[in-house]
Design a protein around this motif. Structure first.
Motif, short mmCIF file in Angstrom:
data_model
loop_
_atom_site.label_atom_id
_atom_site.label_comp_id
_atom_site.label_asym_id
_atom_site.label_seq_id
_atom_site.Cartn_x
_atom_site.Cartn_y
_atom_site.Cartn_z
N SER A 1 0.81 -1.22 0.00
CA SER A 1 0.00 0.00 0.00
C SER A 1 0.84 1.27 0.00
O SER A 1 0.29 2.37 -0.11
N GLY A 2 2.15 1.13 0.14
CA GLY A 2 3.02 2.30 0.18
C GLY A 2 3.01 3.01 1.52
O GLY A 2 3.37 4.20 1.60
N TRP A 3 2.63 2.32 2.58
CA TRP A 3 2.60 2.90 3.91
C TRP A 3 3.95 2.73 4.59
O TRP A 3 4.74 1.86 4.21
N GLU A 4 4.22 3.55 5.58
CA GLU A 4 5.48 3.46 6.32
C GLU A 4 5.33 2.45 7.46
O GLU A 4 4.37 2.50 8.22
N ILE A 5 6.29 1.56 7.55
CA ILE A 5 6.25 0.49 8.55
C ILE A 5 7.17 0.85 9.71
O ILE A 5 8.33 1.18 9.53
N ILE A 6 6.60 0.79 10.90
CA ILE A 6 7.40 0.91 12.13
C ILE A 6 7.48 -0.50 12.71
O ILE A 6 6.51 -1.01 13.28
N ARG A 7 8.61 -1.14 12.52
CA ARG A 7 8.78 -2.54 12.92
C ARG A 7 9.03 -2.64 14.42
O ARG A 7 9.94 -2.01 14.95
N GLU A 8 8.21 -3.44 15.07
CA GLU A 8 8.35 -3.63 16.51
C GLU A 8 9.12 -4.92 16.79
O GLU A 8 8.85 -5.95 16.19
N THR A 9 10.05 -4.83 17.72
CA THR A 9 10.77 -6.03 18.14
C THR A 9 10.08 -6.72 19.31
O THR A 9 10.27 -7.90 19.56
N VAL B 1 1.79 2.51 20.75
CA VAL B 1 1.34 3.79 20.19
C VAL B 1 2.30 4.92 20.54
O VAL B 1 2.64 5.75 19.70
N ASP B 2 2.77 4.94 21.78
CA ASP B 2 3.66 6.03 22.19
C ASP B 2 5.02 5.95 21.52
O ASP B 2 5.59 6.97 21.12
N ALA B 3 5.56 4.74 21.39
CA ALA B 3 6.85 4.59 20.70
C ALA B 3 6.71 5.00 19.25
O ALA B 3 7.57 5.72 18.70
N ALA B 4 5.62 4.59 18.60
CA ALA B 4 5.39 4.96 17.21
C ALA B 4 5.15 6.47 17.07
O ALA B 4 5.60 7.09 16.10
N SER B 5 4.46 7.05 18.04
CA SER B 5 4.18 8.48 17.99
C SER B 5 5.46 9.31 18.04
O SER B 5 5.58 10.33 17.36
N ARG C 1 -3.98 13.44 18.25
CA ARG C 1 -3.22 14.30 19.14
C ARG C 1 -2.35 15.26 18.32
O ARG C 1 -1.66 14.83 17.39
N THR C 2 -2.41 16.51 18.69
CA THR C 2 -1.59 17.55 18.06
C THR C 2 -0.91 18.34 19.17
O THR C 2 -1.57 19.10 19.88
N PRO C 3 0.39 18.11 19.40
CA PRO C 3 1.32 17.24 18.69
C PRO C 3 1.15 15.76 19.10
O PRO C 3 0.47 15.47 20.08
N PRO C 4 1.77 14.84 18.37
CA PRO C 4 1.56 13.41 18.61
C PRO C 4 1.97 12.91 19.99
O PRO C 4 1.40 11.94 20.49
N THR C 5 2.98 13.58 20.60
CA THR C 5 3.47 13.12 21.91
C THR C 5 3.03 14.05 23.03
O THR C 5 3.70 14.16 24.06
N MET C 6 1.88 14.68 22.85
CA MET C 6 1.41 15.67 23.82
C MET C 6 1.25 15.09 25.22
O MET C 6 1.53 15.74 26.22
N PHE C 7 0.77 13.84 25.31
CA PHE C 7 0.64 13.17 26.61
C PHE C 7 0.71 11.67 26.38
O PHE C 7 0.47 11.19 25.26
N PRO C 8 1.04 10.89 27.40
CA PRO C 8 1.16 9.43 27.23
C PRO C 8 -0.19 8.76 27.07
O PRO C 8 -1.21 9.22 27.60
N SER C 9 -0.20 7.67 26.33
CA SER C 9 -1.43 6.91 26.10
C SER C 9 -1.78 6.08 27.33
O SER C 9 -0.91 5.63 28.07
N ASN C 10 -3.09 5.88 27.51
CA ASN C 10 -3.60 5.07 28.62
C ASN C 10 -4.71 4.14 28.14
O ASN C 10 -5.81 4.13 28.70
N PHE C 11 -4.43 3.38 27.09
CA PHE C 11 -5.47 2.49 26.56
C PHE C 11 -5.77 1.37 27.54
O PHE C 11 -4.90 0.91 28.28
N GLY C 12 -7.04 0.94 27.55
CA GLY C 12 -7.49 -0.07 28.50
C GLY C 12 -8.72 0.45 29.23
O GLY C 12 -9.38 1.39 28.79
N ASN C 13 -9.02 -0.16 30.35
CA ASN C 13 -10.21 0.22 31.12
C ASN C 13 -10.17 1.70 31.52
O ASN C 13 -9.19 2.18 32.07
#
Length: 230
Positions: free
Chosen positions: A67-75, A84-88, A143-155
């Protein structure tokens, strides 16, 4: 530059909260179908200047490359928030000023839903957020900017993200969108999904072909008869 981030974990480990009603093979099949619907919408979106995929899952890397998208490979994949935060951080380093994260499991998602969020004009710092169906989770977050605050996904992530945005002094825009809010994490979500019009989706096709949809219809009918007789 505004971009879209699609974090994708290994689908073999997906949807564990459905283990009480679906086998591991069924959970994998459902996750694959929902990802296909999400990717179709992402491919048709027009306002994302770049699309990033954060994953270690080889089949998705192949799709991203085609698709021509940029891949951020996770180890390693510690959690959704960490991914999400590392990718951001990487996206911000590459010139992204606003980053829209969407999950992989949005079977009703349309390209217009993505474009509608990316079209919202707001000066940094700013948050555009779409809650989950029950109002407690976060189904889309720009988010603008992308790293404005840390993610808290979950409950309780919706309230946590709002609190973080307020702490950062951000302008907050809450959007409700039934298609974006319809993800599938547990049995109640799956039952709600089966009430939707799924004719044009890969998820609907999988639910029909696998027999899972019919099984839930039969189960619901049995429960209704039992309730009527009690």
């Amino acid at each position: 530059m505004r971009a879209l981030l699609l974090p994708v974990k290994d689908l073999k480990n997906a949807k564990k909260r459905l283990s009480n009603v679906l086998t591991s093979e069924e959970r994998f099949g459902l996750a694959e179908a929902m990802l296909a619907d999400t990717i179709r919408a992402v491919r048709r979106a027009r306002l994302a200047e770049k699309i990033f995929v954060a994953t270690s899952y080889e089949p998705v890397m192949n799709i991203a490359e085609e698709s021509g998208w940029e891949i951020i490979r996770e180890t390693q994949q510690i959690s959704e928030s960490d991914s999400v935060d590392a990718a951001s951080r990487i996206c911000e380093e590459r010139g992204v000023t606003g980053l829209l994260r969407v999950p992989l499991d949005l079977p009703l998602l349309r390209s217009q839903d993505i474009d509608d969020l990316l079209a919202i004009g707001c000066q940094a710092p700013a948050l555009v957020i779409v809650p989950s169906r029950d109002g407690t989770g976060t189904n889309a977050m720009l988010r603008t900017p992308p790293t404005m605050f840390p993610s808290n996904f979950g409950n309780g992530s919706f309230a946590k993200h709002l609190a973080e945005a307020e702490k950062a002094g951000a302008h907050i825009i809450v959007r409700r969108n039934a298609r974006l809010e319809m993800d599938v994490d547990d049995e109640s979500d799956l039952r709600a999904l089966l009430e939707q019009d799924l004719k044009e989706t890969e998820t609907g096709k999988w639910l029909r072909d696998s027999g899972v949809g019919a099984r839930f219809d039969s189960k619901a009918e049995t429960e209704a008869k039992f309730a009527a007789g009690s």
